[in-house]
Write a protein that holds these residues in place. Structure first.
Motif, PDB file in Angstrom:
ATOM      1  N   SER A 111     -19.091   9.622  -2.080  1.00  0.00           N
ATOM      2  CA  SER A 111     -20.474   9.254  -1.769  1.00  0.00           C
ATOM      3  C   SER A 111     -20.571   8.671  -0.371  1.00  0.00           C
ATOM      4  O   SER A 111     -19.828   7.754  -0.009  1.00  0.00           O
ATOM      5  N   LYS A 112     -21.522   9.188   0.418  1.00  0.00           N
ATOM      6  CA  LYS A 112     -21.766   8.675   1.762  1.00  0.00           C
ATOM      7  C   LYS A 112     -22.742   7.497   1.746  1.00  0.00           C
ATOM      8  O   LYS A 112     -22.925   6.840   2.770  1.00  0.00           O
ATOM      9  N   ASN A 113     -23.375   7.260   0.584  1.00  0.00           N
ATOM     10  CA  ASN A 113     -24.323   6.150   0.493  1.00  0.00           C
ATOM     11  C   ASN A 113     -24.103   5.393  -0.811  1.00  0.00           C
ATOM     12  O   ASN A 113     -24.907   5.482  -1.747  1.00  0.00           O
ATOM     13  N   PRO A 114     -23.004   4.635  -0.909  1.00  0.00           N
ATOM     14  CA  PRO A 114     -22.711   3.924  -2.147  1.00  0.00           C
ATOM     15  C   PRO A 114     -23.748   2.864  -2.503  1.00  0.00           C
ATOM     16  O   PRO A 114     -23.921   2.542  -3.678  1.00  0.00           O
ATOM     17  N   GLU A 115     -24.428   2.317  -1.499  1.00  0.00           N
ATOM     18  CA  GLU A 115     -25.462   1.321  -1.806  1.00  0.00           C
ATOM     19  C   GLU A 115     -26.565   1.937  -2.657  1.00  0.00           C
ATOM     20  O   GLU A 115     -26.936   1.397  -3.708  1.00  0.00           O
ATOM     21  N   ALA A 116     -27.095   3.084  -2.210  1.00  0.00           N
ATOM     22  CA  ALA A 116     -28.164   3.744  -2.960  1.00  0.00           C
ATOM     23  C   ALA A 116     -27.665   4.173  -4.342  1.00  0.00           C
ATOM     24  O   ALA A 116     -28.371   4.034  -5.347  1.00  0.00           O
ATOM     25  N   ALA A 117     -26.434   4.691  -4.392  1.00  0.00           N
ATOM     26  CA  ALA A 117     -25.878   5.143  -5.670  1.00  0.00           C
ATOM     27  C   ALA A 117     -25.675   3.970  -6.623  1.00  0.00           C
ATOM     28  O   ALA A 117     -25.948   4.073  -7.823  1.00  0.00           O
ATOM     29  N   ALA A 118     -25.200   2.831  -6.106  1.00  0.00           N
ATOM     30  CA  ALA A 118     -24.974   1.655  -6.944  1.00  0.00           C
ATOM     31  C   ALA A 118     -26.291   1.114  -7.503  1.00  0.00           C
ATOM     32  O   ALA A 118     -26.380   0.762  -8.685  1.00  0.00           O
ATOM     33  N   ILE A 119     -27.289   1.037  -6.655  1.00  0.00           N
ATOM     34  CA  ILE A 119     -28.605   0.563  -7.118  1.00  0.00           C
ATOM     35  C   ILE A 119     -29.136   1.495  -8.201  1.00  0.00           C
ATOM     36  O   ILE A 119     -29.678   1.045  -9.221  1.00  0.00           O
ATOM     37  N   PHE A 120     -28.938   2.799  -8.000  1.00  0.00           N
ATOM     38  CA  PHE A 120     -29.452   3.761  -8.977  1.00  0.00           C
ATOM     39  C   PHE A 120     -28.750   3.652 -10.325  1.00  0.00           C
ATOM     40  O   PHE A 120     -29.407   3.603 -11.375  1.00  0.00           O
ATOM     41  N   VAL A 121     -27.406   3.627 -10.345  1.00  0.00           N
ATOM     42  CA  VAL A 121     -26.711   3.631 -11.641  1.00  0.00           C
ATOM     43  C   VAL A 121     -27.005   2.354 -12.422  1.00  0.00           C
ATOM     44  O   VAL A 121     -27.047   2.369 -13.659  1.00  0.00           O
ATOM     45  N   ASN A 122     -27.221   1.262 -11.710  1.00  0.00           N
ATOM     46  CA  ASN A 122     -27.549   0.028 -12.416  1.00  0.00           C
ATOM     47  C   ASN A 122     -28.959   0.082 -12.983  1.00  0.00           C
ATOM     48  O   ASN A 122     -29.190  -0.279 -14.140  1.00  0.00           O
TER      49      ASN A 122
END
Length: 436
Positions: A307-318
């Motif tokens: 993932s090039k954008n772990p911040e967006a991915a982390a916010i989404f999965v939570n």
């Protein structure tokens, strides 16, 4: 008085918003699109709600079947994984160990994770304090039973293992052509779930070491007890997930199935003719003085190393797996037992109700109760495919008479697992112990 009421409401809303902000931080990056692979249906309803709250994050969801081969190909190539990947809990440690995920503690710390999902769930989504994703659906064990068979033959719903085998013997006496229950001839997670249900485990991971102890007292008691029942001819095993097995469920020739709570949907689709005949209850307890439950299956959503954008991915999965708006969508449209998040309690009254397939029973409340009994966890071994294959062969050898005593399977299984770990180059194995 009116001003005081308005002020109170404003303070209440402010406190709620602060709480919500703590759980779901603002996105600080540029507008982005993240990708997700999942095999569940209708995740788009949750995605639509998420994008209303986070308009700068778009989610492209690809609905794959179980995609492990594709994941392996991408890992070998060093590129190609989506931002978010759905993985079963039992296989997640394998991918953690392979470096397929990246930690998201910066956006979801351990304290917040435990507040939202409970401490036990850390074992499904983290390793040595590094959190890689969030849990979605529960595999909490439940006992599914044919009420028509129970009523016809005067059986009572067992709450302990002693009562369980008493009812099995009773059915054997009055209707020997029927089966009370038939455990799977294979399917390691079911047998691991039995040990877990009894309050034990076979393996774990702690401080960089893999712990393996299949012959601990709890595991031995579980396997010896099942072995006694097999030896007495009260219960035998059957291969699962094939037309013959589904026919026994449809026709009522098998009265009881213990399985993860997701099995409710499997029954609907694979035993449709039995509508109205099934009921669900909490599994019979091995130790009723210490109520406990185990898991069979369940899956989480993990942020990948690609993932090039772990911040967006982390916010989404939570948000996906804990926000009430998403939990309601997942329950209503994806037909999942999405009760891992503690916030499910906020929506259970809205989504749980009479279920026609289960004769009008409110199975949501029963399954929620089953999940609440899971108060321990462990990390699965990074070779679960081999663990499963090994047990399947040993169980078949037992069924063919090549192994005399059922409990003898445990040390044989342990040795094969250790040999495989050694073969794969794992030198960090502690045998004969389990971390406290």
């Amino acid at each position: 008085m009116k001003k005081i009421l308005v002020l109170s409401l404003m303070l209440l809303l402010l406190s709620f918003n602060v709480l919500a902000a703590d759980y779901y931080p603002e996105y600080s990056g540029e507008p982005t699109t993240i990708s997700m692979w999942a095999w569940t249906s209708n995740e788009n309803y949750s995605i639509d709600e998420f994008e209303k709250i986070y308009p700068n994050i778009k989610v492209e969801w690809e609905n794959f079947d179980t995609h492990y081969d594709k994941v392996q190909t991408a890992l070998s190539a060093g590129d190609g994984l989506p931002d978010v990947l759905m993985i079963e809990y039992s296989y997640a440690p394998q991918y953690m160990d392979l470096g397929a995920f990246q930690a998201i503690n910066e956006w979801l710390d351990e304290e917040t994770f435990i507040e939202l999902y409970g401490e036990a769930a850390l074992g499904w989504c983290a390793m040595d304090g590094e959190i890689y994703g969030t849990p979605q659906d529960s595999g909490a064990m439940a006992m599914f039973y044919r009420k028509d068979v129970f009523d016809k033959y005067g059986l009572t719903v067992p709450t302990t293992r002693e009562e369980y085998i008493e009812q099995a013997k009773k059915l054997e006496e009055v209707a020997p052509e029927l089966n009370f229950a038939r455990p799977p001839l294979g399917y390691a997670m079911w047998w691991i779930g039995q040990v877990w249900e009894a309050g034990g485990k076979l393996f774990d991971f702690h401080d960089g070491d893999w712990y393996i102890n299949f012959t601990n007292p709890v595991a031995e008691e579980v396997f010896e007890t099942w072995g006694e029942w097999f030896d007495e001819g009260i219960i035998d095993m059957q291969m699962y997930w094939n037309p013959d097995w589904y026919n026994t469920l449809n026709e009522g020739t098998t009265a009881v199935v213990e399985m993860g709570c997701w099995f409710a949907e499997w029954l609907r689709y694979n035993a449709a003719d039995s509508e109205g005949q099934w009921r669900v209850t909490i599994p019979p307890q091995w130790n009723p003085d210490k109520p406990h439950n185990g898991m069979v299956g369940g899956s989480g959503f993990y942020v990948t190393a690609h993932s090039k954008n772990p911040e967006a991915a982390a916010i989404f999965v939570n948000w996906l797996n804990s926000h009430p708006d998403s939990l309601k969508c997942l329950h209503d449209y994806s037909n999942l037992p999405i009760m891992v998040s503690k916030r499910f309690e906020e929506v259970i009254d809205k989504v749980a109700g009479p279920d026609e397939f289960f004769g009008g029973q409110n199975i949501g409340e029963v399954l929620w109760g089953s999940h609440q009994l899971i108060n321990s966890t462990f990390v699965a071994l990074p070779i679960m495919s081999n663990v499963d294959e090994s047990l399947s062969l040993l169980l078949q050898n037992y069924a063919d008479g090549k192994i005399d005593k059922f409990s003898d399977i445990l040390p044989m299984w342990e040795k094969e697992v250790i040999d495989t770990m050694d073969e794969f180059g794992y030198s960090n194995i502690v045998v004969g112990e389990l971390p406290e």
